[in-house]
Write a protein that holds these residues in place. Sequence first.
Motif, PDB file in Angstrom:
ATOM      1  N   ALA A  97       0.854  -1.144   0.095  1.00 33.60           N
ATOM      2  CA  ALA A  97      -0.181  -0.094  -0.283  1.00 33.60           C
ATOM      3  C   ALA A  97       0.928   1.304   0.175  1.00 33.60           C
ATOM      4  CB  ALA A  97      -1.058  -0.048   1.255  1.00 33.60           C
ATOM      5  N   ARG A  98       1.922   1.325   0.654  1.00 36.11           N
ATOM      6  CA  ARG A  98       2.825   2.439   0.650  1.00 36.11           C
ATOM      7  C   ARG A  98       3.258   2.674  -0.621  1.00 36.11           C
ATOM      8  NH1 ARG A  98       4.516   0.666   6.092  1.00 36.11           N
ATOM      9  NH2 ARG A  98       6.436  -0.402   5.049  1.00 36.11           N
ATOM     10  N   VAL A  99       4.014   1.373  -1.271  1.00 35.78           N
ATOM     11  CA  VAL A  99       4.504   1.597  -2.728  1.00 35.78           C
ATOM     12  C   VAL A  99       3.551   2.161  -3.762  1.00 35.78           C
ATOM     13  CG1 VAL A  99       5.277   0.278  -4.515  1.00 35.78           C
ATOM     14  CG2 VAL A  99       6.139  -0.113  -2.466  1.00 35.78           C
ATOM     15  N   PHE A 100       2.374   1.685  -3.356  1.00 35.29           N
ATOM     16  CA  PHE A 100       1.117   2.159  -4.693  1.00 35.29           C
ATOM     17  C   PHE A 100       0.935   3.509  -4.002  1.00 35.29           C
ATOM     18  CE2 PHE A 100      -2.915   2.627  -6.334  1.00 35.29           C
ATOM     19  CZ  PHE A 100      -2.828   1.928  -7.501  1.00 35.29           C
ATOM     20  N   SER A 101       0.818   4.158  -2.863  1.00 36.66           N
ATOM     21  CA  SER A 101       0.577   5.217  -2.446  1.00 36.66           C
ATOM     22  C   SER A 101       1.719   6.426  -3.039  1.00 36.66           C
ATOM     23  CB  SER A 101       0.246   5.612  -0.988  1.00 36.66           C
ATOM     24  OG  SER A 101       1.339   5.187  -0.135  1.00 36.66           O
ATOM     25  N   LEU A 102       3.059   5.877  -2.979  1.00 33.28           N
ATOM     26  CA  LEU A 102       4.141   6.413  -3.472  1.00 33.28           C
ATOM     27  C   LEU A 102       3.899   6.681  -4.996  1.00 33.28           C
ATOM     28  CD1 LEU A 102       7.251   5.082  -1.387  1.00 33.28           C
ATOM     29  CD2 LEU A 102       6.275   7.540  -1.394  1.00 33.28           C
ATOM     30  N   LEU A 103       3.719   5.648  -5.720  1.00 32.09           N
ATOM     31  CA  LEU A 103       3.295   5.581  -6.861  1.00 32.09           C
ATOM     32  C   LEU A 103       2.353   6.734  -7.254  1.00 32.09           C
ATOM     33  CD1 LEU A 103       4.124   3.963  -9.643  1.00 32.09           C
ATOM     34  CD2 LEU A 103       2.221   2.751  -9.146  1.00 32.09           C
ATOM     35  N   VAL A 104       1.189   7.130  -6.462  1.00 31.38           N
ATOM     36  CA  VAL A 104       0.355   7.966  -7.092  1.00 31.38           C
ATOM     37  C   VAL A 104       1.034   9.370  -6.662  1.00 31.38           C
ATOM     38  CG1 VAL A 104      -2.019   8.711  -6.086  1.00 31.38           C
ATOM     39  CG2 VAL A 104      -1.660   6.510  -6.240  1.00 31.38           C
ATOM     40  N   TRP A 105       1.633   9.484  -5.550  1.00 30.06           N
ATOM     41  CA  TRP A 105       2.134  10.790  -5.279  1.00 30.06           C
ATOM     42  C   TRP A 105       3.272  11.228  -6.386  1.00 30.06           C
ATOM     43  CZ3 TRP A 105       0.313  14.495  -2.690  1.00 30.06           C
ATOM     44  CH2 TRP A 105      -0.744  14.276  -1.653  1.00 30.06           C
ATOM     45  N   SER A 106       4.021  10.220  -6.885  1.00 31.04           N
ATOM     46  CA  SER A 106       5.004  10.462  -7.958  1.00 31.04           C
ATOM     47  C   SER A 106       4.429  11.023  -8.944  1.00 31.04           C
ATOM     48  CB  SER A 106       5.941   9.180  -7.921  1.00 31.04           C
ATOM     49  OG  SER A 106       5.209   8.100  -8.835  1.00 31.04           O
ATOM     50  N   ILE A 107       3.295  10.405  -9.571  1.00 38.90           N
ATOM     51  CA  ILE A 107       2.726  10.887 -10.675  1.00 38.90           C
ATOM     52  C   ILE A 107       1.860  12.349 -10.500  1.00 38.90           C
ATOM     53  CG2 ILE A 107       0.615  10.598 -12.212  1.00 38.90           C
ATOM     54  CD1 ILE A 107       0.879   7.469 -11.583  1.00 38.90           C
ATOM     55  N   ILE A 108       1.453  12.553  -9.238  1.00 37.64           N
ATOM     56  CA  ILE A 108       1.125  13.990  -8.733  1.00 37.64           C
ATOM     57  C   ILE A 108       2.219  14.977  -9.089  1.00 37.64           C
ATOM     58  CG2 ILE A 108       0.356  15.555  -7.049  1.00 37.64           C
ATOM     59  CD1 ILE A 108      -1.281  13.070  -6.009  1.00 37.64           C
ATOM     60  N   LEU A 109       3.434  14.801  -8.548  1.00 35.71           N
ATOM     61  CA  LEU A 109       4.590  15.268  -8.523  1.00 35.71           C
ATOM     62  C   LEU A 109       4.899  15.627  -9.993  1.00 35.71           C
ATOM     63  CD1 LEU A 109       6.627  14.385  -5.445  1.00 35.71           C
ATOM     64  CD2 LEU A 109       5.399  16.357  -5.735  1.00 35.71           C
ATOM     65  N   ASN A 110       5.034  14.576 -10.810  1.00 36.39           N
ATOM     66  CA  ASN A 110       5.205  14.721 -12.183  1.00 36.39           C
ATOM     67  C   ASN A 110       4.292  15.427 -12.927  1.00 36.39           C
ATOM     68  OD1 ASN A 110       7.918  13.373 -13.112  1.00 36.39           O
ATOM     69  ND2 ASN A 110       6.988  11.583 -11.977  1.00 36.39           N
ATOM     70  N   ILE A 111       3.096  15.572 -12.528  1.00 35.06           N
ATOM     71  CA  ILE A 111       2.130  16.367 -13.373  1.00 35.06           C
ATOM     72  C   ILE A 111       2.458  17.773 -13.040  1.00 35.06           C
ATOM     73  CG2 ILE A 111      -0.260  17.090 -13.551  1.00 35.06           C
ATOM     74  CD1 ILE A 111      -1.001  14.023 -13.183  1.00 35.06           C
ATOM     75  N   ALA A 112       2.775  18.208 -11.709  1.00 32.81           N
ATOM     76  CA  ALA A 112       2.895  19.417 -11.527  1.00 32.81           C
ATOM     77  C   ALA A 112       4.342  20.107 -11.867  1.00 32.81           C
ATOM     78  CB  ALA A 112       3.206  19.410  -9.792  1.00 32.81           C
ATOM     79  N   ALA A 113       5.475  19.127 -11.881  1.00 32.76           N
ATOM     80  CA  ALA A 113       6.578  19.436 -12.472  1.00 32.76           C
ATOM     81  C   ALA A 113       6.790  19.822 -14.107  1.00 32.76           C
ATOM     82  CB  ALA A 113       7.809  18.543 -12.073  1.00 32.76           C
ATOM     83  N   ASP A 114       6.117  18.972 -14.621  1.00 28.51           N
ATOM     84  CA  ASP A 114       5.787  18.894 -16.173  1.00 28.51           C
ATOM     85  C   ASP A 114       5.206  20.219 -16.439  1.00 28.51           C
ATOM     86  OD1 ASP A 114       6.237  17.906 -18.739  1.00 28.51           O
ATOM     87  OD2 ASP A 114       4.378  17.079 -18.747  1.00 28.51           O
ATOM     88  N   PHE A 115       4.034  20.618 -15.821  1.00 31.15           N
ATOM     89  CA  PHE A 115       3.346  21.842 -16.078  1.00 31.15           C
ATOM     90  C   PHE A 115       4.282  23.104 -15.547  1.00 31.15           C
ATOM     91  CE2 PHE A 115       0.678  25.289 -14.933  1.00 31.15           C
ATOM     92  CZ  PHE A 115      -0.096  25.474 -16.281  1.00 31.15           C
ATOM     93  N   ALA A 116       4.814  22.858 -14.658  1.00 36.90           N
ATOM     94  CA  ALA A 116       5.580  24.163 -14.230  1.00 36.90           C
ATOM     95  C   ALA A 116       6.907  24.248 -15.282  1.00 36.90           C
ATOM     96  CB  ALA A 116       6.332  23.901 -12.903  1.00 36.90           C
ATOM     97  N   ALA A 117       7.554  23.307 -15.759  1.00 30.64           N
ATOM     98  CA  ALA A 117       8.510  23.293 -16.521  1.00 30.64           C
ATOM     99  C   ALA A 117       8.071  23.990 -17.988  1.00 30.64           C
ATOM    100  CB  ALA A 117       9.358  21.925 -17.053  1.00 30.64           C
ATOM    101  N   HIS A 118       6.771  23.733 -18.320  1.00 29.61           N
ATOM    102  CA  HIS A 118       6.434  24.062 -19.806  1.00 29.61           C
ATOM    103  C   HIS A 118       5.871  25.585 -19.511  1.00 29.61           C
ATOM    104  CE1 HIS A 118       7.008  20.028 -21.035  1.00 29.61           C
ATOM    105  NE2 HIS A 118       6.971  20.347 -22.267  1.00 29.61           N
TER     106      HIS A 118
END
Length: 376
Positions: A36-57
Amino acid sequence: MPLLLYYAQTDLFAILMLLILLLNMRRVSDLKSQPARVFSLLVWSIILNIAADFAAHALDGFQSAAAIQAAVVLLFMLNPVTAYLWFLYTDYYLFGSEERLRKLALPAAAPLAVNAVFALLNPWTGLMFTLDEGNAFHNGKFIIVLYASIYIYLLAAMVQLIHNRKKLAKGELLPMLLYALPPFAGSLVQANYYKVLLIWPLTALSLLVIYTFVQSKTIHTDHLTNLFNRREFDKRLAELADKKHTDNLLAGIVLDIDNFKQINDRYGHKAGDSALRAFCAVMRDSFRQYDFVARTGGDEFAVILELKTATQLDRIIRRLQANVDAFNKTGTLPFPLSVSTGSGLYDPSTVSSPAVFFEMLDARMYENKKKKKQEG
């Protein structure tokens, strides 16, 4: 509508969708468990990637080159983390071992570390991306390091799933393999048209599909062994018992691990869980992929089989016992596994209902267990 505003709305929707998923996880599952921790980290990593991707562009072409460099470096460092966590999650999904997961986590992070080094050094080397005179960033010659680190994890997960497909229940392989397709397609588009932000919203969609699949599966399966539960066993047995116009014989086997209470008392419940998982692995090697295997109680299991001849049932039970003996010779556990069985063919002319048939098999299993105690 400006393109950036459109992407902002798409990204915000994806983030909200993932946050709802996290809230639902907190409501229905134990977030303290390793998977469950790995899966929740997986979700948070996608959230951070979405935010970072938008910020970079969003900063692309911004006046401050340092701000753009920092945003893109962060984005490139975060990108492979999601694929890395997906690889770890599939490993646990297949093997169900937290100890294996802990041992795997550090060496498996090697591509992640290589990519991070390239990204951190980029402001001085310009190997992964460069900024033009207008402070717009463009892929560099070594952008392949980023994509390679992502695809290594995705391909490793796919190979592992295919190689260990016998550990999966029927119908599980395809949804797990399809996880990588939407983000893979998005990455191909974004690699050629970097202002088209598709990778992470599509990855969020893939993860939502996987979560829906896993959640629906938990209704029908036992969380420890990943086998079907008693409710599904009763349902399946009733369906097959009512089946008309078939040339197959319907058979059942009830299995019980011998001396399981003593294993728990002497070695602890963790060892008992290991025994259950080990026996499940033996059963997967012993029964056919289309046989219906369920955990019906603490250390009790049941199998429903459709056979061509009655002699097949004896052969399958002998194969199971041979596989148990072979497993014991490996010394994987500090104690030997032993199993008692009760088996038979379903005959509606002599058995009034599927429930009575199961009780008959259960009684035969206990007779077998009693006989073994008397003999040994």
